[in-house]
Motif scaffolding. Structure first.
Motif, mmCIF file in Angstrom:
data_model
loop_
_atom_site.group_PDB
_atom_site.id
_atom_site.type_symbol
_atom_site.label_atom_id
_atom_site.label_comp_id
_atom_site.label_asym_id
_atom_site.label_seq_id
_atom_site.Cartn_x
_atom_site.Cartn_y
_atom_site.Cartn_z
ATOM 1 N N PRO A 209 0.823 -1.216 0.000
ATOM 2 C CA PRO A 209 0.000 0.000 0.000
ATOM 3 C C PRO A 209 0.855 1.263 0.000
ATOM 4 N N MET A 210 0.270 2.325 -0.503
ATOM 5 C CA MET A 210 0.942 3.617 -0.564
ATOM 6 C C MET A 210 0.019 4.651 0.076
ATOM 7 N N LEU A 211 0.591 5.590 0.828
ATOM 8 C CA LEU A 211 -0.201 6.632 1.487
ATOM 9 C C LEU A 211 0.224 7.993 0.947
ATOM 10 N N LEU A 212 -0.738 8.727 0.375
ATOM 11 C CA LEU A 212 -0.484 10.065 -0.158
ATOM 12 C C LEU A 212 -1.119 11.080 0.780
ATOM 13 N N MET A 213 -0.307 11.952 1.351
ATOM 14 C CA MET A 213 -0.798 12.979 2.264
ATOM 15 C C MET A 213 -0.684 14.341 1.597
ATOM 16 N N GLY A 214 -1.558 15.245 1.972
ATOM 17 C CA GLY A 214 -1.477 16.582 1.408
ATOM 18 C C GLY A 214 -2.812 17.280 1.475
ATOM 19 N N PRO A 215 -2.812 18.587 1.317
ATOM 20 C CA PRO A 215 -4.060 19.361 1.405
ATOM 21 C C PRO A 215 -4.983 19.079 0.232
ATOM 22 N N THR A 216 -6.220 19.471 0.367
ATOM 23 C CA THR A 216 -7.204 19.327 -0.703
ATOM 24 C C THR A 216 -6.715 20.032 -1.966
ATOM 25 N N GLY A 217 -6.821 19.322 -3.094
ATOM 26 C CA GLY A 217 -6.431 19.915 -4.367
ATOM 27 C C GLY A 217 -4.953 19.797 -4.681
ATOM 28 N N ALA A 218 -4.186 19.087 -3.836
ATOM 29 C CA ALA A 218 -2.745 18.955 -4.083
ATOM 30 C C ALA A 218 -2.438 17.921 -5.159
ATOM 31 N N GLY A 219 -3.438 17.147 -5.589
ATOM 32 C CA GLY A 219 -3.241 16.204 -6.692
ATOM 33 C C GLY A 219 -3.122 14.757 -6.272
ATOM 34 N N LYS A 220 -3.676 14.388 -5.119
ATOM 35 C CA LYS A 220 -3.552 13.007 -4.639
ATOM 36 C C LYS A 220 -4.278 12.029 -5.571
ATOM 37 N N SER A 221 -5.512 12.360 -5.921
ATOM 38 C CA SER A 221 -6.282 11.480 -6.805
ATOM 39 C C SER A 221 -5.641 11.404 -8.193
ATOM 40 N N PHE A 222 -5.173 12.541 -8.675
ATOM 41 C CA PHE A 222 -4.511 12.607 -9.982
ATOM 42 C C PHE A 222 -3.285 11.696 -10.003
ATOM 43 N N LEU A 223 -2.458 11.763 -8.944
ATOM 44 C CA LEU A 223 -1.244 10.959 -8.889
ATOM 45 C C LEU A 223 -1.582 9.485 -8.741
ATOM 46 N N ALA A 224 -2.602 9.156 -7.952
ATOM 47 C CA ALA A 224 -3.003 7.752 -7.783
ATOM 48 C C ALA A 224 -3.396 7.141 -9.126
ATOM 49 N N ARG A 225 -4.136 7.899 -9.930
ATOM 50 C CA ARG A 225 -4.535 7.371 -11.246
ATOM 51 C C ARG A 225 -3.316 7.179 -12.141
ATOM 52 N N ARG A 226 -2.350 8.075 -12.029
ATOM 53 C CA ARG A 226 -1.141 7.931 -12.841
ATOM 54 C C ARG A 226 -0.318 6.715 -12.406
ATOM 55 N N VAL A 227 -0.281 6.437 -11.109
ATOM 56 C CA VAL A 227 0.401 5.228 -10.627
ATOM 57 C C VAL A 227 -0.278 3.989 -11.219
ATOM 58 N N PHE A 228 -1.608 4.009 -11.243
ATOM 59 C CA PHE A 228 -2.360 2.906 -11.844
ATOM 60 C C PHE A 228 -1.979 2.734 -13.319
ATOM 61 N N GLU A 229 -1.920 3.833 -14.058
ATOM 62 C CA GLU A 229 -1.598 3.750 -15.487
ATOM 63 C C GLU A 229 -0.179 3.225 -15.695
ATOM 64 N N LEU A 230 0.744 3.622 -14.812
ATOM 65 C CA LEU A 230 2.110 3.130 -14.910
ATOM 66 C C LEU A 230 2.153 1.630 -14.655
ATOM 67 N N LYS A 231 1.472 1.179 -13.609
ATOM 68 C CA LYS A 231 1.458 -0.249 -13.293
ATOM 69 C C LYS A 231 0.785 -1.056 -14.410
ATOM 70 N N LYS A 232 -0.251 -0.509 -14.978
ATOM 71 C CA LYS A 232 -0.940 -1.209 -16.063
ATOM 72 C C LYS A 232 -0.044 -1.306 -17.299
ATOM 73 N N ALA A 233 0.703 -0.240 -17.569
ATOM 74 C CA ALA A 233 1.616 -0.257 -18.708
ATOM 75 C C ALA A 233 2.725 -1.292 -18.519
ATOM 76 N N ARG A 234 3.082 -1.586 -17.255
ATOM 77 C CA ARG A 234 4.104 -2.598 -16.964
ATOM 78 C C ARG A 234 3.481 -3.984 -16.755
ATOM 79 N N HIS A 235 2.196 -4.119 -17.079
ATOM 80 C CA HIS A 235 1.485 -5.401 -16.988
ATOM 81 C C HIS A 235 1.447 -5.944 -15.569
ATOM 82 N N GLN A 236 1.409 -5.044 -14.584
ATOM 83 C CA GLN A 236 1.304 -5.466 -13.196
ATOM 84 C C GLN A 236 -0.144 -5.483 -12.721
ATOM 85 N N LEU A 237 -1.020 -4.843 -13.449
ATOM 86 C CA LEU A 237 -2.437 -4.801 -13.110
ATOM 87 C C LEU A 237 -3.248 -5.073 -14.374
ATOM 88 N N SER A 238 -4.337 -5.804 -14.193
ATOM 89 C CA SER A 238 -5.234 -6.032 -15.326
ATOM 90 C C SER A 238 -6.649 -5.551 -15.026
#
Length: 532
Positions: A209-238
């Motif tokens: 698991p990964m924990l992203l801390m920060g104020p509202t609007g700092a981009g936590k959801s945006f970064l989480a989706r990008r981590v997902f896209e990176l993992k999917k591109a490396r065939h780690q998630l389907s």
């Protein structure tokens, strides 16, 4: 259901070559794969360059005679020099990016016995980097040559941690992952860039698991989706990306939404519901504002994270979901644990990889590249390119980077501001008049959000009367002004940026917090003492 076995590899230009009936008396690695009685190959993906098509045709014919159930598909790669590392790696990389890997139904073995040494090295590295998501396959001839003896084969499941130094050679691949996490935005803040580098490294190598801390609007959801896209591109998630804001979950609805329920579990439960944890099977679950979850849901989540199993509400049988978790919060979870509002065991479980995302005011150097990104996005969505006039750009950047700009909503505020200016731009040009109107709008917006300033802290309260009497009037007035700024700032870095807003521009690596710390130390003061 048993997965199909798919083998990828190069045709052996010399080893696999054979003509006439005596070819069966020789050990040919690719053909021998189909001769193992204990190995059922569903499909063979065979690479070759343009000059060895005739060898591929012979191999296809012989495999069809030996193992009719094995499908052989050939791929002519545009390799000009089979001993040129860049040429071979580029062709394999392009193939891997376009190949429809199906990890749910197929398992992949990468045959590294055939091909040039450069090809074998490239196959190894592509597999280690998970562009080919499978095991390495090594074959060997029989110890005593015998017609029809296929020799032996062995699978090598790479322990990625043993090959870190090799992985580091692929700087371009790592940079590609970082660019994906940042959406191609050329961020300039050194600390933020170092953090993204580490997140790319962790995302590619860890399922924890990964924990992203920060104020509202700092981009936590945006970064989480990008981590997902990176993992999917490396065939780690389907599986899918599932985004949940825990602040919207309350009462029975919280447990039902996350863990599902069976029919009749509570009033209104007219049918079974799978729940979002099951929806996230084989994918990534992002729980934003995880600190808002109730203690009961926290306990159920801990079991689901650790065991990949949990009970739906009202159910008697556990269900399985193999998801990866990223949690987000704008709270200090350590403080929440101490107050009894957050489970200590769950906090320990999700606190392995923790990253604090800075607010926009803490990254003033990243405002400009983000503006360019947002304008490009606006143009892509509307089909109309929008640009600043030179004077208008300079005017907005002066304000946006100044201590006056609160950016209380962080990137949401910036996105809204850019959208408004781009919408009001005439003929695709943002003028000084448009910028002036936007600055006035932001000032009004933030004026209503800024709480009353903390009561002024008198020097006598922190230094004592005697010490204050020993100071020149100049020092007293200056120190009092510094204390007032500190009391109205979120942290030492924020106060430092406001106090040194002009002089910091002349420094290559400004350290505002350190400058402020040294100034306060002259009077035997520290941040904790003046902000208590």
């Amino acid at each position: 259901m048993k997965k199909k076995t798919v083998i990828l590899g190069f045709v052996g230009a010399q080893l696999d070559k054979g003509g006439g009936s005596n070819r069966w008396e020789r050990w040919r690695p690719t053909v021998a794969l189909a001769q193992h009685e204990d190995l059922l190959i569903d499909r063979l993906e065979l690479f070759y360059n343009g000059s060895y098509g005739y060898v591929v045709d012979q191999v296809k014919e012989d495999i069809a005679a030996t193992s009719p159930m094995t499908q052989v598909r050939s791929h002519a790669l545009p390799i000009e020099d089979a001993w040129d590392f860049e040429d071979v790696y580029s062709c394999l990389y392009d193939f891997a990016r376009g190949y429809p890997f199906d990890m749910e139904r197929e398992e992949y073995w990468v045959h590294i016995t055939t091909g040039t040494h450069v090809a074998q090295i490239c196959l190894f590295l592509m597999t280690e980097a998970r562009y080919f998501p499978g095991c390495l396959l090594q074959t060997s001839p029989p110890r005593r040559p015998s017609p029809g003896d296929p020799g032996s084969y062995a699978l090598i499941d790479l322990d990625l941690s043993r090959y870190d130094q090799i992985a580091q050679r692929f700087h371009s691949a790592q940079q590609e992952g970082v660019a994906l996490l940042k959406s191609g935005i050329a961020t300039r803040n050194p600390q933020f860039n170092l953090m993204i580098d580490e997140i790319e490294h962790v995302a590619a190598r860890s399922r924890a698991p990964m924990l992203l801390m920060g104020p509202t609007g700092a981009g936590k959801s945006f970064l989480a989706r990008r981590v997902f896209e990176l993992k999917k591109a490396r065939h780690q998630l389907s599986g899918p990306f599932v985004d949940v804001n825990c602040a919207t979950l309350h009462g029975d609805g919280a447990g039902s939404t996350l863990f599902g329920h069976v029919k009749g579990a509570f009033t209104g439960a007219a049918s079974d519901r799978p729940g979002l944890l099951r929806t996230a099977h084989k994918g990534l679950l992002f729980l934003d504002e995880i600190g808002e979850l109730g203690l009961d849901e926290q306990a159920m989540l801990l079991k689901a994270v650790e065991e990949k199993r949990f009970l739906p509400m009202g159910g008697d049988h556990e269900v399985h979901s193999d998801f990866q978790l990223i949690a987000g919060t704008n709270r200090d979870l350590a403080t929440e644990v101490a107050a009894g509002r957050f489970r200590e065991d769950l906090y320990a479980r999700i606190n392995l990889w923790t990253y604090a995302l800075p607010g926009l005011a803490e990254r003033p150097e990243d405002i400009e590249p983000n503006i360019d990104y947002l304008l490009a996005q606006f143009g892509a969505e509307t089909g109309a390119a929008v640009r600043f006039n030179k004077e208008a750009r300079e005017q907005f950047m002066r304000y946006a980077s100044s201590p006056e700009a609160q950016w209380s909503g962080n990137f949401r505020d910036l996105s809204a501001a850019v959208t408004r200016m781009a919408t009001l731009a005439e003929a695709g040009r943002i003028t000084s008049a448009v910028v002036s109107a936007e600055i006035s709008r932001l000032r009004r917006q933030w004026r209503t959000l800024i709480p009353a300033a903390s009561s002024s802290l008198k020097l006598e309260q922190v230094l004592g009367d005697d010490a204050v009497q020993q100071l020149d009037l100049f020092d007293r007035l200056q120190l009092q002004a510094v204390l007032d700024v500190c009391r109205q700032s979120k942290n030492m870095s924020d106060a430092g940026r406001k106090l040194f807003a002009v002089s910091r521009e002349s420094k290559a690596k400004p350290n505002d917090a350190d400058r402020l710390r040294k100034y306060l130390a002259r009077f035997n003061l520290d941040w904790e003492r003046i902000t208590e």
